[in-house]
Design a protein around this motif. Structure first.
Motif, short mmCIF file in Angstrom:
data_model
loop_
_atom_site.label_atom_id
_atom_site.label_comp_id
_atom_site.label_asym_id
_atom_site.label_seq_id
_atom_site.Cartn_x
_atom_site.Cartn_y
_atom_site.Cartn_z
N LEU A 122 -19.33 24.35 -45.60
CA LEU A 122 -20.67 23.73 -46.01
C LEU A 122 -20.47 22.40 -46.65
O LEU A 122 -21.20 21.47 -46.56
N THR A 123 -19.55 22.29 -47.41
CA THR A 123 -19.21 20.87 -48.19
C THR A 123 -18.72 19.82 -47.14
O THR A 123 -19.08 18.72 -47.08
N VAL A 124 -18.03 20.41 -46.14
CA VAL A 124 -17.58 19.70 -45.06
C VAL A 124 -18.78 18.84 -44.33
O VAL A 124 -18.75 17.86 -43.83
N MET A 125 -19.72 19.72 -44.14
CA MET A 125 -20.83 19.52 -43.45
C MET A 125 -21.76 18.51 -43.98
O MET A 125 -22.58 17.69 -43.29
N ALA A 126 -21.81 18.68 -45.34
CA ALA A 126 -22.66 17.82 -45.99
C ALA A 126 -21.89 16.41 -46.04
O ALA A 126 -22.59 15.24 -46.15
N PHE A 127 -20.54 16.22 -46.03
CA PHE A 127 -19.95 14.83 -46.07
C PHE A 127 -20.01 14.31 -44.95
O PHE A 127 -20.33 13.00 -44.52
N ASP A 128 -19.94 15.22 -43.75
CA ASP A 128 -20.31 14.59 -42.21
C ASP A 128 -21.90 13.91 -42.25
O ASP A 128 -21.98 12.86 -41.87
#
Length: 310
Positions: free
Chosen positions: A115-121
Motif C-alpha cells: 500500500l505504501t509502494v502504491m502511494a509512492f507510485d
C-alpha cells in the motif's frame, strides 16, 4: 508426552464463532460465498491487467500484485474456518497453527508495504508526470515488487519465530477462529513480556511508518492537484487516488484498532468481529473499490467481455 518446541500440546482448539449447528451452517454458506467472490474478483483483476495492453503500467502492475496478495491473505485462514463451520472439527495441529501464524504475519506485513509502494507510485505520477515513465520504469517496478515481498517474508519470520519458541503446557483452547498472535500468546506457559515489547515496537514501526509515508505522499499529491488549472484535470487526478486512499483507511483503521491499542494483549468483545472484517470482508472490498471506481478497469473489462462474446 514427548514434546517439540518445548510444548506438551500437539494440537489446539479454535473456539471460533459461537452458535447452534444451524447457525454454523449459515456461517459456512455466507463466508463461503464471500471467499469465492474474493477469489473471483481478485483473479479477474489479475487476468484483465495481464491481457489488456492498455493497463500495462506501473499503477496496474502494483494493483496486480495487490490482487494476488488479496487472494492468498484470506486463504491462510478462511478454508480452515469454513471446515470448522461445516464439520464441527475445531482442532488444528501445533505445526499447522504456527504455519498459519507465519503466513498471516507475512502476508499482513506485505499489505502495509505494498500500500505504501502504491502511494509512492501515485505521488510520482501526479507530482512528476513528465518524468513518471522514466522514474517508474519496468526494472524499478520489478525490483520494488521483489523487495516488498522479501520485506514481508522476513518480517513474517520476525513476528512468528517467538511463537515457535513458546511453551504451551496448560490450556489449548484459542478464543479465535484462526491462530493469531495475541490469542496464541495468552496460552503460553513461558514468559511473553519480551515478545509483547517486540511485537508492539514492530507494530508501531511496520504500521505507523508506512502510514506516515502515505500521509506525506498524499499531502504533496493534494497540493499538486489543487494547483492544476482545470477542474477536469483536478477531478481526473483525484479519481486515480480515491480508490487507493479508501483501501488505506479501511485497512490501517482496522489494524490500528486491533493491534496498536494501549494493551494489545487485552481482549474485547468486538475483537472477533473486527478480525472477521479484516480477514474476510476487506479482501473482497478492495477489488470492488478499485474496479468500480476505476474507469480504465471498467473499460478493460468491457473490452475483454466483448472479445469473449464477439
Amino acid at each position: 508426552m514427548a514434546t517439540n518446541n518445548k510444548t506438551s500440546i500437539d494440537e489446539f482448539i479454535l473456539l471460533g464463532l459461537p452458535g447452534s449447528r444451524e447457525l454454523q451452517i449459515l456461517y459456512f454458506v455466507v463466508y463461503l460465498v464471500i471467499y469465492l467472490l474474493t477469489i473471483l474478483t481478485n483473479s479477474m483483476i489479475i487476468t484483465v491487467v495481464t491481457i489488456d495492453k492498455q493497463l500495462h503500467s506501473p499503477m496496474y502492475f502494483f494493483l496486480c500484485n495487490f490482487a494476488f496478495l488479496e487472494i492468498w491473505y484470506p486463504t491462510v485462514t478462511v478454508p480452515k474456518m469454513l471446515s470448522s463451520f461445516l464439520t464441527g472439527d475445531k482442532t488444528i495441529s501445533h505445526r499447522g497453527c504456527l504455519t498459519q501464524l507465519y503466513f498471516f504475519c507475512f502476508l499482513g506485513s506485505m499489505e502495509y508495504i505494498l500500500l505504501t509502494v502504491m502511494a509512492f507510485d501515485r505521488y510520482i505520477a501526479i507530482c512528476y508526470p513528465l518524468q513518471y515513465s522514466t522514474i517508474m520504469n519496468s526494472r524499478l517496478c520489478k525490483l520494488v515488487a521483489i523487495g516488498s515481498w522479501t520485506g514481508g517474508f522476513l518480517n513474517g519470520w520476525a513476528l512468528s519465530i517467538p511463537g515457535f519458541l513458546f511453551s504451551f503446557c496448560e490450556s489449548n483452547q484459542i478464543d479465535h477462529f484462526f491462530c493469531d498472535i495475541m490469542p496464541l500468546m495468552k496460552l503460553a506457559s513461558s514468559d511473553t513480556q519480551g515478545y509483547v515489547f517486540i511485537f508492539i515496537y514492530n507494530g508501531w514501526v511496520l504500521v505507523l511508518l508506512p502510514l506516515l509515508l502515505i500521509i506525506i505522499s498524499y499531502c504533496y499529491i493534494i497540493m499538486t492537484i489543487l494547483r492544476l488549472p482545470s477542474a477536469a484535470g483536478r477531478m481526473k487526478a483525484f479519481s486515480t487516488c480515491v480508490s487507493h486512499l479508501t483501501v488505506v483507511l479501511i485497512f490501517f483503521g482496522t489494524v490500528i484498532f486491533f493491534y496498536l491499542r494501549f494493551k494489545p494483549e487485552q481482549s474485547y468483545k468486538a475483537d472477533k468481529a473486527v478480525s472477521l472484517i479484516f480477514v474476510t470482508i476487506t479482501p473482497l472490498l478492495n477489488p470492488l473499490i478499485y474496479s468500480l471506481r476505476n474507469k480504465e478497469v471498467i473499460k478493460a473489462l468491457r473490452r475483454s467481455w466483448s472479445k469473449v462474446y464477439s
